[in-house]
Design a protein around this motif. Structure first.
Motif, PDB file in Angstrom:
ATOM      1  N   HIS A   1       0.845  -1.197   0.000  1.00  0.00           N
ATOM      2  CA  HIS A   1       0.000   0.000   0.000  1.00  0.00           C
ATOM      3  C   HIS A   1       0.881   1.248   0.000  1.00  0.00           C
ATOM      4  CE1 HIS A   1       0.628  -0.888   4.346  1.00  0.00           C
ATOM      5  NE2 HIS A   1       0.601   0.423   4.528  1.00  0.00           N
TER       6      HIS A   1
ATOM      7  N   VAL B   1       0.662   5.402   1.232  1.00  0.00           N
ATOM      8  CA  VAL B   1      -0.163   6.290   2.046  1.00  0.00           C
ATOM      9  C   VAL B   1       0.042   7.745   1.660  1.00  0.00           C
ATOM     10  CG1 VAL B   1      -0.674   6.993   4.411  1.00  0.00           C
ATOM     11  CG2 VAL B   1      -0.004   4.635   3.930  1.00  0.00           C
TER      12      VAL B   1
ATOM     13  N   HIS C   1       4.249   7.262   3.090  1.00  0.00           N
ATOM     14  CA  HIS C   1       5.068   6.059   3.125  1.00  0.00           C
ATOM     15  C   HIS C   1       4.648   5.039   2.093  1.00  0.00           C
ATOM     16  CE1 HIS C   1       2.143   4.386   6.213  1.00  0.00           C
ATOM     17  NE2 HIS C   1       2.478   3.231   5.671  1.00  0.00           N
TER      18      HIS C   1
ATOM     19  N   ALA D   1       4.614   0.999   1.593  1.00  0.00           N
ATOM     20  CA  ALA D   1       4.740  -0.266   2.322  1.00  0.00           C
ATOM     21  C   ALA D   1       5.080  -1.362   1.328  1.00  0.00           C
ATOM     22  CB  ALA D   1       3.444  -0.596   3.053  1.00  0.00           C
TER      23      ALA D   1
ATOM     24  N   PHE E   1       8.894   0.182  10.501  1.00  0.00           N
ATOM     25  CA  PHE E   1       8.945   1.441   9.747  1.00  0.00           C
ATOM     26  C   PHE E   1      10.343   2.029   9.776  1.00  0.00           C
ATOM     27  CE2 PHE E   1       4.724   0.563  11.159  1.00  0.00           C
ATOM     28  CZ  PHE E   1       3.917   0.929  10.098  1.00  0.00           C
TER      29      PHE E   1
ATOM     30  N   GLU F   1       7.716   1.266   4.931  1.00  0.00           N
ATOM     31  CA  GLU F   1       7.236   0.233   5.849  1.00  0.00           C
ATOM     32  C   GLU F   1       7.587  -1.107   5.207  1.00  0.00           C
ATOM     33  OE1 GLU F   1       2.972   0.395   6.468  1.00  0.00           O
ATOM     34  OE2 GLU F   1       2.882  -1.648   7.259  1.00  0.00           O
TER      35      GLU F   1
HETATM   36 FE   FE2 Z   1       1.295   1.477   6.239  1.00  0.00          FE
END
Ligand code: FE2
Length: 386
Positions: A187, A189, A270, A272, A341, A354
């Motif tokens: 994902h 963000v 971020h 991931a 993280f 992440e």
């Molecule tokens: Fe996340």
């Protein structure tokens, strides 16, 4: 909130009720960063994160305005771009935001239709459908703006066999550090400003046909000092997941506000990335100099059996190792997940990474939010931005 209609691994079929079919997305195609020195940034991603040299475009390939290095690891493809003179519009982006994500490119079957359908629904155009060709075939790309100056580019590459995009040459290097086990983007963000989260949730619903499948309010994401709110948007097949954060009022400054101050606007907070073996991956990353947020107190690790409940017996990772590496553990109905993280990877406290290993869990580590944010606050304290 949208209901997940099928509990399946992500295929092309729709797994979220309410998602619209006008923009079928097959996955993330690439993520492009505007950076001050792409040559050095590419070296960092190879050395520290185990990315491989993939493709290049610059003076040697006849591109006079900018240089781009493409690095890859399994399904992840990063593009690092730097302007070659003062006239380039990339300079204004760099001066304002520092190094950061400009493009989140999405792999589509039809880039013309993707542009037409999203612009018709209110997207601001960034790039009209454009055909690029070379001896390996053709690629059609188009693009729209999302939050801040960030853009989505739709990439149609079904008629292309080259290494990346027309105009790029294969980047062969004699320096090839081994991969660290990063597989795909789980994902990405976005941070948006005060009161803007719902506006962008609506934008992803109306313009992109996404659904909101998880929400966290400031009661859930709060520490003694700061707070934020978050809503997770997904496309129909679950391959693309974009949580959207906004700051919330706390005693001290929210980490989202710190980001917005330093990035000077909304942007990607971020990325991931998924691994199958987080212990191995994190050990390797640490050995290569990647900096992670500090570990939560020992009590956090003692509490893991409580948090995992029935999933505890599934867990066969060594708990001492997990604690030593400062990996966080959380569970939801369907399983558990391990995550960690990094600190920001630039001097401005903006973008970070992440690393996530999902063992059945579909969530985002809500049980870890408190431990995570306390750790971020310790960093903010050092920066004088709490
Ligand atoms: Fe996340």
């Amino acid at each position: 909130m949208a209901k997940q209609v099928k509990n399946v691994e992500y295929g092309l079929e729709k797994i979220f009720e309410g998602a619209q079919d006008f923009l079928p997305l097959m996955g993330t195609d690439y993520v492009e960063f505007y950076v001050g020195n792409a040559k050095q940034a590419a070296h960092f991603y190879k050395t520290a994160f185990g990315f491989q040299s993939c493709a290049y475009k610059g003076l040697e390939t006849g591109c006079k305005d900018y240089a781009s290095y493409v690095v890859s690891q399994d399904k992840i493809r990063l593009v690092l771009t730097t302007p070659l003179d003062a006239k380039s519009p990339i300079n204004a982006h760099l001066a304002k935001h520092g190094d950061g994500v400009k493009v989140v490119a999405l792999w589509v079957e039809d880039a013309r239709k993707s542009f037409e359908e999203t612009v018709k629904r209110g997207a601001k155009p960034f790039m009209e459908p454009t055909v690029e060709k070379d001896e390996h075939g053709e690629v059609v790309r188009s693009g729209i703006y999302t939050y801040g100056e960030t853009v989505h580019i739709f990439v149609e590459r079904k008629n292309y066999k080259g290494v990346f995009l027309p105009g790029y040459t294969t980047w062969k290097s004699e320096y090839n550090p081994t991969p660290v086990g990063l597989k795909f983007i789980d994902h990405m963000v976005g941070n948006v400003g005060w009161g803007e989260m719902n506006q962008w949730v609506k934008w992803y619903e109306e313009v992109m046909g996404f659904v909101n499948f998880l929400s966290f309010d400031d009661k859930q994401i709060t520490t003694e000092y700061s707070a934020l709110m978050s809503k997770v948007m997904s496309n129909g097949n679950g391959r693309i997941k974009f949580p959207i954060n906004e700051p919330a009022v706390g005693k001290k400054k929210s980490q989202i506000e710190e980001y917005i101050d330093f990035y000077e606007g909304p942007g990607v907070q971020h990325i991931a990335v998924a691994t199958d073996d987080i212990i191995k991956t994190v050990k390797e990353l640490r050995a290569r100099g990647v900096e992670f947020l500090s570990a939560p107190p020992h009590a956090y690790y003692e509490d893991i059996p409580n948090r995992l409940g029935k999933h505890m017996e599934m867990m066969n990772e060594d708990m001492n190792e997990i604690e030593k590496l400062a990996i966080l553990v959380d569970a939801d109905e369907e399983g558990y997940l391990l995550q960690i993280f990094t600190k920001p990877v630039e001097d401005r406290p903006t973008l970070f990474y992440e690393i996530i290993q999902r063992m059945g869990a579909k969530g985002f580590g809500a049980g870890n939010f408190k431990a995570l944010f306390e750790s971020i606050e310790r960093e903010q304290e050092k920066r004088g931005t709490l």
